[in-house]
Scaffold this motif. Sequence first.
Motif, short mmCIF file in Angstrom:
data_model
loop_
_atom_site.label_atom_id
_atom_site.label_comp_id
_atom_site.label_asym_id
_atom_site.label_seq_id
_atom_site.Cartn_x
_atom_site.Cartn_y
_atom_site.Cartn_z
N ILE A 1 36.03 -137.18 50.36
CA ILE A 1 34.71 -137.80 50.51
C ILE A 1 33.87 -137.14 51.60
CG2 ILE A 1 35.60 -139.70 51.96
CD1 ILE A 1 33.47 -141.51 50.54
N TYR A 2 34.50 -136.81 52.75
CA TYR A 2 33.71 -136.23 53.86
C TYR A 2 33.37 -134.78 53.56
CZ TYR A 2 35.67 -140.50 55.59
OH TYR A 2 36.04 -141.81 55.69
N ARG A 3 34.34 -134.08 52.97
CA ARG A 3 34.10 -132.67 52.58
C ARG A 3 32.98 -132.59 51.54
NH1 ARG A 3 39.48 -129.54 51.69
NH2 ARG A 3 39.61 -130.21 53.84
N THR B 1 30.60 -134.69 51.12
CA THR B 1 29.33 -135.02 51.77
C THR B 1 28.75 -133.77 52.44
OG1 THR B 1 30.14 -137.26 52.20
CG2 THR B 1 28.19 -136.59 53.41
N VAL B 2 29.61 -133.08 53.18
CA VAL B 2 29.15 -131.87 53.91
C VAL B 2 28.67 -130.82 52.92
CG1 VAL B 2 29.85 -130.00 55.45
CG2 VAL B 2 30.56 -132.34 55.94
N LYS B 3 29.43 -130.62 51.83
CA LYS B 3 29.03 -129.66 50.78
C LYS B 3 27.65 -129.99 50.23
CE LYS B 3 33.12 -128.20 48.26
NZ LYS B 3 33.88 -128.60 47.09
N ALA B 4 27.45 -131.27 49.91
CA ALA B 4 26.16 -131.71 49.35
C ALA B 4 25.04 -131.46 50.37
CB ALA B 4 26.23 -133.19 48.98
N LEU B 5 25.30 -131.79 51.64
CA LEU B 5 24.28 -131.61 52.68
C LEU B 5 23.87 -130.14 52.80
CD1 LEU B 5 25.81 -134.04 55.32
CD2 LEU B 5 23.56 -134.31 54.27
N PHE B 6 24.87 -129.24 52.77
CA PHE B 6 24.54 -127.80 52.88
C PHE B 6 23.70 -127.33 51.69
CE2 PHE B 6 28.01 -127.12 56.09
CZ PHE B 6 27.17 -126.61 57.07
N SER B 7 24.01 -127.84 50.50
CA SER B 7 23.22 -127.39 49.33
C SER B 7 21.79 -127.95 49.41
CB SER B 7 23.91 -127.75 48.02
OG SER B 7 23.80 -129.12 47.78
N TRP B 8 21.64 -129.20 49.89
CA TRP B 8 20.29 -129.78 50.01
C TRP B 8 19.48 -129.05 51.08
CZ3 TRP B 8 22.79 -135.26 50.40
CH2 TRP B 8 23.24 -135.65 49.14
N LEU B 9 20.16 -128.62 52.17
CA LEU B 9 19.44 -127.94 53.25
C LEU B 9 18.78 -126.65 52.78
CD1 LEU B 9 21.85 -128.57 56.26
CD2 LEU B 9 19.41 -129.08 56.24
N GLN B 10 19.32 -126.09 51.67
CA GLN B 10 18.75 -124.83 51.16
C GLN B 10 17.60 -125.06 50.18
OE1 GLN B 10 22.06 -122.10 49.99
NE2 GLN B 10 23.29 -123.65 51.00
N GLU B 11 17.33 -126.33 49.85
CA GLU B 11 16.27 -126.60 48.87
C GLU B 11 14.92 -126.73 49.57
OE1 GLU B 11 17.03 -129.90 46.24
OE2 GLU B 11 19.12 -129.31 45.99
N GLU B 12 13.96 -126.04 49.01
CA GLU B 12 12.60 -126.06 49.56
C GLU B 12 12.06 -127.51 49.62
OE1 GLU B 12 9.89 -124.48 51.63
OE2 GLU B 12 11.42 -123.13 50.82
N SER B 13 12.31 -128.26 48.56
CA SER B 13 11.74 -129.62 48.46
C SER B 13 12.33 -130.58 49.50
CB SER B 13 11.97 -130.18 47.07
OG SER B 13 13.36 -130.32 46.83
N LYS B 14 13.46 -130.20 50.12
CA LYS B 14 14.10 -131.10 51.09
C LYS B 14 13.77 -130.70 52.54
CE LYS B 14 17.26 -133.21 48.17
NZ LYS B 14 16.75 -132.80 46.88
N LYS B 15 12.93 -129.68 52.71
CA LYS B 15 12.66 -129.16 54.07
C LYS B 15 12.12 -130.25 55.01
CE LYS B 15 13.68 -124.69 53.92
NZ LYS B 15 14.99 -124.82 53.29
N TYR B 16 11.34 -131.17 54.46
CA TYR B 16 10.73 -132.19 55.32
C TYR B 16 11.79 -133.10 55.97
CZ TYR B 16 11.48 -135.74 51.69
OH TYR B 16 12.04 -136.59 50.78
N LYS B 17 13.01 -133.11 55.38
CA LYS B 17 14.04 -133.96 56.02
C LYS B 17 15.26 -133.13 56.44
CE LYS B 17 15.53 -135.58 51.44
NZ LYS B 17 15.48 -136.70 50.51
N ALA B 18 15.06 -131.82 56.69
CA ALA B 18 16.16 -130.95 57.08
C ALA B 18 16.84 -131.44 58.37
CB ALA B 18 15.67 -129.51 57.25
N ASP B 19 16.03 -131.89 59.34
CA ASP B 19 16.60 -132.39 60.60
C ASP B 19 17.53 -133.57 60.34
OD1 ASP B 19 15.01 -130.60 61.81
OD2 ASP B 19 13.69 -132.03 62.82
N PHE B 20 17.07 -134.43 59.44
CA PHE B 20 17.87 -135.63 59.17
C PHE B 20 19.17 -135.25 58.46
CE2 PHE B 20 19.35 -139.05 56.48
CZ PHE B 20 19.60 -140.00 57.46
N LEU B 21 19.10 -134.30 57.51
CA LEU B 21 20.31 -133.89 56.79
C LEU B 21 21.32 -133.28 57.77
CD1 LEU B 21 18.63 -132.35 53.60
CD2 LEU B 21 19.77 -134.56 53.75
N ALA B 22 20.82 -132.50 58.73
CA ALA B 22 21.70 -131.90 59.74
C ALA B 22 22.32 -133.00 60.61
CB ALA B 22 20.91 -130.92 60.60
#
Length: 511
Positions: free
Chosen positions: A286-288, A290-311
């Motif tokens: 579950i934690y792995r 989560t981290v995998k999903a977060l890294f893939s979202w961090l690379q998406e242009e549309s998620k840039k506005y919440k990059a700080d929060f994802l990190a």
Amino acid sequence: MNSFLFAAAENDGIANCKAGGMGDVVRDVPRQISEKGDKAHVVVPSYGRLHQQGVLKTKLNFSLRGMVYTAELYEVKPKKEYPNVYHYVVHHPEIEAGGIAHIYHDDPEEPFYTDAIKYFIFCTAVAEAIKKGAFGKLDIVHLHDWHSSLLLFLREYHRGYENLRKIRFVYSIHNLAIQGIRPFEDNYSSLRNWFPDIPFDEKGLIDYRYQDCINLMAVGIRLADAVHTVSPSYKEDVMKPSSPPEFIGGEGLEKDLQQADKENRLFGILNGCNYKNINVEEKGQIYRNTVKALFSWLQEESKKYKADFLAHTGEKIMQYVDNEPKFIVSSVARLTEQKFYFFKRSPEAFVAILKKLEKIDGIFILLGTGAPEYEELFRDISYKHKNFIFTNGQSENLIDSMYLESNLYFMPSLFEPCGISQMLSMRNGNPCLVHHTGGLIDTVKHMKTGFGFDGDSYDQKIKNMLSTFDIALDIFVNDKPTWKKIQTNAKKARFTWQKSVDEYYKVLYKM
């Protein structure tokens, strides 16, 4: 062999064509029909993309806006082959993909403006395809929500489609709150603009609140041979008027639903759940995931506005990789009023839940995206409370892990026509804590397969939600045998499509 046609906005039987639970139903019911030895055709719009690998079956010519429109019907490959199940999409350049799951448009200025246009074209193309015999001889046409109800308008009022009257039409309500309301005239996205030559009776189509408009949800309820709500308790709810937020019922259409019930056309049948060929994640991921999903979202242009929060979420989750919490509460849902109104209106109640969890080394994981004000609320709470993990995105693998590894699944829906999350959670032996409304009453039995709360007033509901949460935690910590028993009962509970579709045949299809 009986032959069925399903017409809907979504179909999870093909790739990339799902926004919500309707997609699951339109995937699973035809598969069950196939197991009965009957034939099912499923048709959805192409949204400018789903036809690309398909095989062109036929071109369809029909009249709209006083001119000839030509659409194309493609047969497409399903995710999984079943005998006698055929999948189609209707392609026309004006049936465009929206921003919600690349399916629906969100027109805040004029609700349903773009979607109505898409589904006017789609439904007329489907009527033409039925008339042309593109799906062979049909016994039943099964429509889903307002997006396909215009077929009933065409059957009732369009001289060119009188042949549709020989077929039995069934209408399923998945979300009564979304009704597809558009003006009768004086608007590009109006009924008269698209169907200038059809004489229709406004009284039979009218929206009670906006009397210069058609209500397409009401059209389905008024004109179908059988109307279906996706659980028995929701059927009882919708025949009563809504008085939000204490009670969400018929959403202004209770009189139509009472009338359908009087005429013996309204039936409540619970949706089923899939219990075979399940994609199972490994335990402990579950934690792995989560981290995998977060890294893939961090690379998406549309998620840039919440990059700080994802990190921030990634940093937070890392503390649990080696130091696992003793109790995980989870929720997976679109962040909307329906799903999380209680938390939005009473954030202090949600914080109280987090504090209760803190005492037993527990965490709350919430996964979802949705309304900006709900996303902001949960991001804000996440910054302030270290045992709240808000994964603000979508990931199937992570969702599977959450269903597998949670101890308690939390579902405080304001209203719930049926709900699938509670079934998926119970399938894994996880008890659920739910607001006892609609389909949640029919699936979660308090202190037997999970926990339920309700109340006569809003304040009472919030109070009962917190005391029920206390009961669940107390049993988990202090009464392991009872907890085990509730887990076992949850895992044993079965809401099969076989049972539901047998009921469909009896009362909806009359076969």
